[in-house]
Design a protein around this motif. Structure first.
Motif, PDB file in Angstrom:
ATOM      1  N   ALA A   1      -6.334  10.144  11.425  1.00 18.02           N
ATOM      2  CA  ALA A   1      -6.644  10.001   9.437  1.00 18.02           C
ATOM      3  C   ALA A   1      -5.089   9.216   9.916  1.00 18.02           C
ATOM      4  O   ALA A   1      -4.892   8.295   9.137  1.00 18.02           O
ATOM      5  N   MET A   2      -3.605   9.506  10.178  1.00 19.49           N
ATOM      6  CA  MET A   2      -2.576   9.295  10.407  1.00 19.49           C
ATOM      7  C   MET A   2      -2.384   7.102  10.803  1.00 19.49           C
ATOM      8  O   MET A   2      -2.024   6.556  10.693  1.00 19.49           O
ATOM      9  N   TYR A   3      -3.383   7.484  11.695  1.00 18.18           N
ATOM     10  CA  TYR A   3      -3.161   5.614  12.031  1.00 18.18           C
ATOM     11  C   TYR A   3      -3.998   5.047  11.510  1.00 18.18           C
ATOM     12  O   TYR A   3      -3.146   3.578  11.001  1.00 18.18           O
ATOM     13  N   TYR A   4      -5.189   5.198  11.315  1.00 18.29           N
ATOM     14  CA  TYR A   4      -5.910   4.596   9.674  1.00 18.29           C
ATOM     15  C   TYR A   4      -4.913   4.043   8.401  1.00 18.29           C
ATOM     16  O   TYR A   4      -4.839   2.791   7.861  1.00 18.29           O
TER      17      TYR A   4
ATOM     18  N   VAL B   1      -3.494  16.281   4.796  1.00 19.97           N
ATOM     19  CA  VAL B   1      -3.102  14.822   5.172  1.00 19.97           C
ATOM     20  C   VAL B   1      -3.627  14.442   4.114  1.00 19.97           C
ATOM     21  O   VAL B   1      -3.138  12.970   4.110  1.00 19.97           O
ATOM     22  N   MET B   2      -3.554  14.629   2.616  1.00 20.02           N
ATOM     23  CA  MET B   2      -4.337  13.708   1.456  1.00 20.02           C
ATOM     24  C   MET B   2      -2.575  13.412   1.460  1.00 20.02           C
ATOM     25  O   MET B   2      -2.862  12.255   0.635  1.00 20.02           O
ATOM     26  N   CYS B   3      -1.101  14.573   1.820  1.00 17.87           N
ATOM     27  CA  CYS B   3      -0.157  14.393   1.208  1.00 17.87           C
ATOM     28  C   CYS B   3       0.051  13.064   1.192  1.00 17.87           C
ATOM     29  O   CYS B   3       1.152  12.536   1.142  1.00 17.87           O
ATOM     30  N   PRO B   4       0.833  12.837   2.878  1.00 18.03           N
ATOM     31  CA  PRO B   4       1.297  11.718   3.256  1.00 18.03           C
ATOM     32  C   PRO B   4       0.578  10.580   3.124  1.00 18.03           C
ATOM     33  O   PRO B   4       0.810   9.280   2.351  1.00 18.03           O
ATOM     34  N   ALA B   5      -0.879  10.147   2.265  1.00 15.09           N
ATOM     35  CA  ALA B   5      -1.983   9.207   2.053  1.00 15.09           C
ATOM     36  C   ALA B   5      -0.848   8.690   1.088  1.00 15.09           C
ATOM     37  O   ALA B   5      -0.799   7.699   0.355  1.00 15.09           O
ATOM     38  N   VAL B   6      -0.888  10.323  -0.571  1.00 18.97           N
ATOM     39  CA  VAL B   6      -0.418   9.510  -1.398  1.00 18.97           C
ATOM     40  C   VAL B   6       0.742   8.974  -1.767  1.00 18.97           C
ATOM     41  O   VAL B   6       1.239   8.385  -2.215  1.00 18.97           O
ATOM     42  N   VAL B   7       1.773   9.986  -0.456  1.00 25.50           N
ATOM     43  CA  VAL B   7       2.912   8.976  -0.434  1.00 25.50           C
ATOM     44  C   VAL B   7       3.149   7.462  -0.055  1.00 25.50           C
ATOM     45  O   VAL B   7       4.086   7.061  -0.473  1.00 25.50           O
ATOM     46  N   GLU B   8       2.386   7.677   0.856  1.00 24.40           N
ATOM     47  CA  GLU B   8       2.446   6.211   1.839  1.00 24.40           C
ATOM     48  C   GLU B   8       1.613   5.307   0.674  1.00 24.40           C
ATOM     49  O   GLU B   8       2.478   4.108   0.220  1.00 24.40           O
ATOM     50  N   VAL B   9       0.383   5.209  -0.157  1.00 23.43           N
ATOM     51  CA  VAL B   9       0.496   4.745  -1.018  1.00 23.43           C
ATOM     52  C   VAL B   9       1.211   3.966  -2.162  1.00 23.43           C
ATOM     53  O   VAL B   9       1.475   3.036  -2.556  1.00 23.43           O
ATOM     54  N   PHE B  10       2.100   5.360  -2.611  1.00 25.98           N
ATOM     55  CA  PHE B  10       3.130   5.198  -3.250  1.00 25.98           C
ATOM     56  C   PHE B  10       4.649   4.668  -2.794  1.00 25.98           C
ATOM     57  O   PHE B  10       5.216   3.715  -3.378  1.00 25.98           O
ATOM     58  N   GLU B  11       4.336   4.473  -1.967  1.00 23.73           N
ATOM     59  CA  GLU B  11       6.158   4.275  -1.394  1.00 23.73           C
ATOM     60  C   GLU B  11       5.702   2.653  -0.804  1.00 23.73           C
ATOM     61  O   GLU B  11       6.121   1.420  -0.986  1.00 23.73           O
ATOM     62  N   ARG B  12       4.046   2.433  -0.420  1.00 22.86           N
ATOM     63  CA  ARG B  12       4.479   0.680   0.496  1.00 22.86           C
ATOM     64  C   ARG B  12       4.209   0.036  -0.512  1.00 22.86           C
ATOM     65  O   ARG B  12       4.702  -1.134  -0.588  1.00 22.86           O
ATOM     66  N   TYR B  13       3.209   0.851  -2.627  1.00 22.44           N
ATOM     67  CA  TYR B  13       3.241  -0.603  -3.320  1.00 22.44           C
ATOM     68  C   TYR B  13       3.869  -0.426  -4.293  1.00 22.44           C
ATOM     69  O   TYR B  13       4.140  -1.048  -5.624  1.00 22.44           O
ATOM     70  N   ASP B  14       5.043   0.768  -4.325  1.00 20.99           N
ATOM     71  CA  ASP B  14       6.615   0.214  -4.694  1.00 20.99           C
ATOM     72  C   ASP B  14       6.057   1.283  -6.590  1.00 20.99           C
ATOM     73  O   ASP B  14       6.041   0.347  -7.153  1.00 20.99           O
ATOM     74  N   ILE B  15       5.044   1.802  -7.042  1.00 19.22           N
ATOM     75  CA  ILE B  15       4.229   2.164  -7.954  1.00 19.22           C
ATOM     76  C   ILE B  15       5.118   2.627  -8.790  1.00 19.22           C
ATOM     77  O   ILE B  15       4.549   1.999  -9.716  1.00 19.22           O
TER      78      ILE B  15
END
Length: 429
Positions: A207-210, A236-250
């Protein structure tokens, strides 16, 4: 006093992590010395290219070979110390300790196939490991062997995904170091049993890899599987939400009145997909007993387990250490448990400014769940599959060669000791 100290050691780094995530997501933060210190990037490494197929295949082969060597060493231990007649079935039976039997019972007859005093006690365990054991049984026709094969294969897959994940952000040495450290952790013996550690390791690493690759549909698939392997999998949903917010500068987009809705609609639903695993587990409980929450009753009345604030859990462990526990419980459960708690808190505080937020957020979320248990007898076992811990440890040790060799030597020696204890039904839980 112990709950207060534990709370400070955990929540201060978590507060700093929240500030970093907000800043990395585009929030305008105050410009002062404390904020600059928290948000400073202290990474001392650079990625040297993603791993190729042959490299990943080599990792898988080496990891499987290592597990087979451990089984050979365990057979030698049984030959030296057991009074039983040596044989393959005897060897397999010694690896079937503690909760392994419950996962095998689910694989054999489902959740309704085994009862104790009229209670379907296996409902306290999540289903995915047993599903995989059943699949291996179709080929091997031996449940004990199938449980071990599932554990070894899942462990190998987890190491491949961990190595591939790290090669996206780290150099080859740190990626290899993390695989070695998670493999020789003193409680890594559970990667050879039929418990859920290997399954959770493989699913969470995938999950973290993808997630890191930005493949959100594949993250959703493995995120759901992670949450079906253990209760902590939903984290594992916690890092996913954080990664979306950081990656796209939400937050930055919202602050600048730019459009962020389409990005959120595309990425947040798969980021939250791990939540699906819990209703599936509730449905299984309902189908067997007529109540979606029977597992909570069994965890409390049969397994004497439940939720407890981790500060109180830490205090409980200290109470057991100084309360006259026997030597086996002291060295098999309580001392390793408090050392794991300490290692987690130190590594989390150290790693926040040196690692991508998705890693440290996953670290904090899993640690919070794993440490918040009413009867924390399996804390070291849960720590064995905590991927971000070994990422941080590998980075820390890489530029400290003597420390790295010392950690390798001590971990490998303790792994041999605890594996032998497990084989002879000591309190290695």
């Amino acid at each position: 006093m112990i709950p207060v100290i534990a709370s400070v050691l955990f929540w201060v780094p978590v507060a700093a992590l929240v500030i970093r995530v907000l800043g990395n997501s585009g929030m305008k933060l105050p410009d002062n010395r404390l904020i600059r210190f928290i948000c400073a990037d202290k990474r001392t490494y650079e990625p040297d290219g993603e791993a190729g197929g042959k490299e990943l295949l080599a990792v898988f082969g080496l990891c499987i070979a290592f597990r087979l060597l451990m089984y050979l060493a365990s057979f030698a231990s049984l030959a030296f110390f057991s009074e039983e007649k040596l044989g393959f079935d005897m060897f397999l039976s010694h690896w079937r300790q503690w909760d392994v039997s419950n996962y095998i019972r689910i694989a054999e007859g489902g959740y309704s196939g085994y009862t104790e005093d009229g209670k379907f006690t296996t409902l306290a365990f999540f289903p995915l490991t047993s599903v995989f054991i059943r699949i291996f049984y179709l080929f091997l026709r031996n449940m004990n062997l199938a449980a071990m094969a599932e554990a070894v294969f899942a462990y190998g897959a987890g190491c491949v995904y961990l190595y591939g994940l790290m090669r996206m952000d780290y150099d080859k040495e740190r990626a290899a170091g993390a695989v070695v450290l998670i493999s020789i952790f003193p409680y890594a013996l559970f990667f050879g049993t039929g418990m859920s550690e290997s399954t959770f390791f493989a699913m969470s690493a995938a999950a973290m890899y993808y997630l890191r690759k930005g493949d959100m549909p594949m993250f959703a698939v493995f995120g759901v599987l992670t949450s079906l392997s253990r209760m902590v999998g939903i984290a594992v949903m916690c890092p996913a939400v954080v990664e979306v917010f950081e990656r796209y500068d939400i937050i930055g987009k919202i602050r600048r009145k730019e459009k962020a809705g389409k990005i959120l609609l595309k990425n947040i639903p798969p980021a939250l997909a791990p939540c699906i695993g819990i209703p599936v587990y509730w449905l299984i409980n309902y189908m067997v007993t007529g109540s979606a929450f029977t597992y909570l009753e069994y965890q409390r009345t049969v397994w004497h387990q439940g939720a407890m604030y981790f500060g109180k859990s830490t205090e409980l462990i200290f109470g057991q250490i100084f309360g006259g526990s026997g030597n086996v419980a002291l060295f098999g459960i309580w001392l390793p448990g408090i050392l794991c708690y300490a290692l987690i808190m130190i590594a989390l505080a150290y790693g926040i400014r040196r690692h991508r937020s998705m890693y440290t957020v996953f670290f904090a979320a899993c640690a919070m769940v794993n440490m918040s248990l009413k009867w924390p007898i399996s804390a070291p076992r849960y720590t064995s599959a905590l991927i971000p811990l070994f990422i941080v440890m590998s980075d820390f040790c890489e530029n400290r060669k003597f420390l790295k060799q010392l950690v390798y030597a001590v971990s490998a020696a303790l792994l041999g000791i605890y594996m032998t204890g497990y084989l002879f039904s000591k309190h290695i839980l």
